[in-house]
Design an enzyme around this catalytic site. Structure first.
Site, PDB file in Angstrom:
ATOM      1  N   LYS A  22      45.446  -4.226  18.564  1.00  0.00           N
ATOM      2  CA  LYS A  22      46.126  -5.503  18.264  1.00  0.00           C
ATOM      3  C   LYS A  22      47.640  -5.304  18.277  1.00  0.00           C
ATOM      4  CE  LYS A  22      46.720  -6.938  13.848  1.00  0.00           C
ATOM      5  NZ  LYS A  22      48.120  -7.242  13.548  1.00  0.00           N
ATOM      6  N   ASN A  23      48.097  -4.274  17.555  1.00  0.00           N
ATOM      7  CA  ASN A  23      49.548  -4.117  17.400  1.00  0.00           C
ATOM      8  C   ASN A  23      50.254  -3.672  18.678  1.00  0.00           C
ATOM      9  OD1 ASN A  23      49.320  -4.978  14.814  1.00  0.00           O
ATOM     10  ND2 ASN A  23      49.797  -3.014  13.843  1.00  0.00           N
ATOM     11  N   CYS A 115      55.163 -12.654   3.106  1.00  0.00           N
ATOM     12  CA  CYS A 115      53.721 -12.559   3.309  1.00  0.00           C
ATOM     13  C   CYS A 115      53.131 -11.778   2.155  1.00  0.00           C
ATOM     14  CB  CYS A 115      53.408 -11.893   4.641  1.00  0.00           C
ATOM     15  SG  CYS A 115      53.832 -10.180   4.671  1.00  0.00           S
ATOM     16  N   ARG A 120      59.359  -8.640   3.946  1.00  0.00           N
ATOM     17  CA  ARG A 120      59.435  -8.364   5.382  1.00  0.00           C
ATOM     18  C   ARG A 120      60.569  -9.095   6.115  1.00  0.00           C
ATOM     19  NH1 ARG A 120      53.233  -7.811   7.411  1.00  0.00           N
ATOM     20  NH2 ARG A 120      54.136  -6.491   9.004  1.00  0.00           N
ATOM     21  N   ASP A 303      49.078   1.157   7.308  1.00  0.00           N
ATOM     22  CA  ASP A 303      47.923   0.338   7.694  1.00  0.00           C
ATOM     23  C   ASP A 303      46.584   1.029   7.430  1.00  0.00           C
ATOM     24  OD1 ASP A 303      49.548  -1.715   8.427  1.00  0.00           O
ATOM     25  OD2 ASP A 303      49.278  -1.502  10.584  1.00  0.00           O
ATOM     26  N   ARG A 395      41.821 -11.516  11.928  1.00  0.00           N
ATOM     27  CA  ARG A 395      43.104 -11.354  12.620  1.00  0.00           C
ATOM     28  C   ARG A 395      43.158  -9.997  13.317  1.00  0.00           C
ATOM     29  NH1 ARG A 395      47.241 -10.851   8.807  1.00  0.00           N
ATOM     30  NH2 ARG A 395      48.256 -10.119  10.686  1.00  0.00           N
TER      31      ARG A 395
HETATM   32  C1  UD1 Z   1      54.341  -3.412  12.040  1.00  0.00           C
HETATM   33  C2  UD1 Z   1      52.850  -3.632  12.165  1.00  0.00           C
HETATM   34  C3  UD1 Z   1      52.178  -3.552  10.808  1.00  0.00           C
HETATM   35  C4  UD1 Z   1      52.544  -2.247  10.103  1.00  0.00           C
HETATM   36  C5  UD1 Z   1      54.064  -2.042  10.081  1.00  0.00           C
HETATM   37  C6  UD1 Z   1      54.471  -0.675   9.548  1.00  0.00           C
HETATM   38  C7  UD1 Z   1      52.616  -5.100  14.073  1.00  0.00           C
HETATM   39  C8  UD1 Z   1      52.296  -6.465  14.579  1.00  0.00           C
HETATM   40  N1  UD1 Z   1      52.610  -4.940  12.750  1.00  0.00           N
HETATM   41  O1  UD1 Z   1      54.846  -4.489  11.234  1.00  0.00           O
HETATM   42  O2  UD1 Z   1      50.767  -3.621  10.985  1.00  0.00           O
HETATM   43  O3  UD1 Z   1      52.076  -2.284   8.773  1.00  0.00           O
HETATM   44  O4  UD1 Z   1      54.592  -2.153  11.436  1.00  0.00           O
HETATM   45  O5  UD1 Z   1      53.875   0.338  10.281  1.00  0.00           O
HETATM   46  O6  UD1 Z   1      52.845  -4.175  14.830  1.00  0.00           O
HETATM   47  N2  UD1 Z   1      62.324  -4.150   7.544  1.00  0.00           N
HETATM   48  C9  UD1 Z   1      63.575  -4.602   7.158  1.00  0.00           C
HETATM   49  N3  UD1 Z   1      64.318  -5.296   8.077  1.00  0.00           N
HETATM   50  C10 UD1 Z   1      63.881  -5.580   9.320  1.00  0.00           C
HETATM   51  C11 UD1 Z   1      62.608  -5.124   9.700  1.00  0.00           C
HETATM   52  C12 UD1 Z   1      61.856  -4.404   8.793  1.00  0.00           C
HETATM   53  O7  UD1 Z   1      64.005  -4.378   6.029  1.00  0.00           O
HETATM   54  O8  UD1 Z   1      64.610  -6.222  10.094  1.00  0.00           O
HETATM   55  C13 UD1 Z   1      61.502  -3.372   6.599  1.00  0.00           C
HETATM   56  C14 UD1 Z   1      60.217  -4.104   6.199  1.00  0.00           C
HETATM   57  O9  UD1 Z   1      60.431  -5.008   5.137  1.00  0.00           O
HETATM   58  C15 UD1 Z   1      59.308  -2.965   5.822  1.00  0.00           C
HETATM   59  C16 UD1 Z   1      59.738  -1.850   6.773  1.00  0.00           C
HETATM   60  O10 UD1 Z   1      61.027  -2.204   7.242  1.00  0.00           O
HETATM   61  O11 UD1 Z   1      59.565  -2.564   4.502  1.00  0.00           O
HETATM   62  C17 UD1 Z   1      58.805  -1.643   7.956  1.00  0.00           C
HETATM   63  O12 UD1 Z   1      58.609  -2.876   8.623  1.00  0.00           O
HETATM   64  P1  UD1 Z   1      58.322  -2.942  10.189  1.00  0.00           P
HETATM   65  O13 UD1 Z   1      58.200  -1.568  10.721  1.00  0.00           O
HETATM   66  O14 UD1 Z   1      59.328  -3.839  10.811  1.00  0.00           O
HETATM   67  O15 UD1 Z   1      56.908  -3.653  10.216  1.00  0.00           O
HETATM   68  P2  UD1 Z   1      56.419  -4.774  11.211  1.00  0.00           P
HETATM   69  O16 UD1 Z   1      56.969  -4.569  12.570  1.00  0.00           O
HETATM   70  O17 UD1 Z   1      56.582  -6.109  10.568  1.00  0.00           O
END
Ligand code: UD1
Length: 416
Positions: A22-23, A115, A120, A303, A395
């Site tokens: 999925k990811n 969420c 996030r 995850d 999902r």
């Molecule tokens: C992706 C995965 C999710 C997984 C996560 C971490 C998908 C669709 N989802 O989510 O399943 O749990 O990676 O491996 O691929 N953060 C910030 N600022 C930003 C972006 C992120 O502070 O602009 C923080 C987030 O709040 C979190 C951390 O960075 O604490 C990691 O988030 P991120 O790696 O971005 O996760 P996702 O891409 O949302």
């Protein structure tokens, strides 16, 4: 709304196949916005998030069809607006931002809200795109981005965000000149996205390391591409073998991508062997407690934290789980306690003391991986477990009750 009803206590035995990731599929499908011409994607899982993505891409002007794990995609007249109605059901919708700006020079994307597992934010996505020349306004809950032409830049992320890395990688593929992305995420799904873009004509090196270099090209063409197998679904099945005292051949199990998980499962006493078909997982006896700290890849994936917690609940001795990626990702612990688990929460740390057995109960799924941990606990528990709100599970896990049923689980879907 559907629920899963599970009669626990049956050791799972047999072959269980792993679906497409999925990811990996989500960013790769969004990358279609960047392409000229038709693309065919194979090994696409039949999941709610995938259908949401296809609906959004249709609205953005990419005409797409899904049939039997294959998506055909043809960008036509692109339009820059991703509406709140769809974005609010799937945070990953933000992944259209970089491609829209690169392709159209404008984007209007609803800002995803909080969420269940934390706030996030998307500040790193925006900061990076600003460095490439985009300007953003926030208006009525929408991020409105504009640029004349994105240009290559030297960008260092504050933290290795997966989605942020993906958005910037896609934007840079069509930007003018060189982009260097530092402190980026190294997750295998990012490598799959980079490999897809390269197959379409992009110039990318360093994916899978913490520095990625991209030389922008003027256009990208369509291709045929198979999505990688889902390492989190595979990891969940490995745990299913352990928690039920069974033996599963997890077909197409990615191996090196699951290294950190396999190390921990072996430390707990599971026997996991690589075979030509995937991974053969046996319970091993008795299971022992383990300490885990979630980290960006190649560390232990957040995850898989919930699923391993279910296993630790039934292992001998104590386990300590520390969640360092998301601030609110222990919702499953409260439900596991209702099934008889001995867990004490303290901020981002969970102290688990193994118990002899869990007892079936009605439990509520709060997010995708929490749902998986409750299904696992239900498979091992004495008596009947009702997992409510399984729309979260739908999902991210393809045909879950069918796959588990075929290896012996007594599991059925009912209306809540
Ligand atoms: C992706 C995965 C999710 C997984 C996560 C971490 C998908 C669709 N989802 O989510 O399943 O749990 O990676 O491996 O691929 N953060 C910030 N600022 C930003 C972006 C992120 O502070 O602009 C923080 C987030 O709040 C979190 C951390 O960075 O604490 C990691 O988030 P991120 O790696 O971005 O996760 P996702 O891409 O949302």
């Amino acid at each position: 709304m559907d629920k899963l009803v599970i009669e626990g206590g049956i050791p799972l035995k047999g072959v269980i196949p792993v679906s497409g990731s999925k990811n990996a599929a989500l960013p790769i499908l969004f990358a279609s916005i960047l392409l000229d011409g038709k693309t065919t994607f194979t090994n696409v899982p039949d999941l709610r998030d995938i259908h949401t993505t296809l609906k959004l891409l249709n609205m953005l002007g990419c005409s797409c069809q899904f049939e039997d794990g294959t998506v055909t995609m043809q960008p036509t007249q692109l339009n820059p607006e991703a509406s709140y109605d769809l974005v609010r059901t799937m945070r990953a919708s933000i992944l259209c931002l970089g491609p829209l700006l690169a392709r159209l020079g404008e984007a209007k994307v609803a800002l995803p809200g909080g969420c269940a597992i934390g706030s996030r934010p998307v500040d790193q996505h925006l900061k990076g795109l600003e460095k490439m020349g985009a300007v953003f306004d926030l208006n009525e809950g929408y991020i409105i981005g504009r640029c004349t032409k994105l240009t290559g830049a030297h960008i260092t992320l504050d933290m290795p965000t997966v989605g942020g890395t993906e958005n910037l990688l896609m934007a840079a593929a069509l930007a003018e000149g060189e982009t260097q992305l530092e402190n980026v995420a190294r997750e295998p799904e990012i490598v799959d996205l980079a490999n897809f873009l390269i197959a379409c004509g992009a110039k990318i090196t360093g994916h899978g390391t913490s520095t990625i270099r991209i030389t922008g090209v003027s256009s990208l063409s369509g291709t045929t591409y198979a999505i990688m197998p889902d390492r989190i679904e595979a990891g969940t099945f490995l745990v299913a073998a352990g928690i039920t005292g069974g033996e599963l051949l997890v077909q197409n199990c990615p191996w090196k991508e699951l290294d950190a998980v396999i190390i921990k499962l072996r430390e707990m006493g599971m026997d996991i062997q690589q075979t030509s078909e995937g991974a053969l997982a046996k319970a091993g006896e008795p299971l022992r407690g383990v300490d885990i700290k979630t980290r960006p890849f190649p560390g232990f994936p957040t995850d898989m934290q919930a699923q391993l917690m279910s296993l630790a609940c039934l292992a001998q001795g104590p386990s300590i789980f520390e969640e360092s990626i998301f601030e609110n990702r222990f919702m499953h612990a409260l439900e596991l306690i209702r099934m008889g688990a001995n867990i004490r929460l303290s901020g981002r740390t969970a102290h688990i003391q193994g118990v002899k057995s869990l007892i079936g109960a009605p439990v509520m799924a709060s997010d995708l991986r929490a749902s998986a941990s409750l299904v696992l606990a239900g498979l091992a528990a004495r008596g009947t477990t009702h997992v409510l709100r399984i729309y979260h599970l739908d999902r991210g896990y393809e045909y879950i009750e069918k796959k588990l049923g075929l290896v012996g689980a007594r599991i059925r879907r009912e209306k809540e």
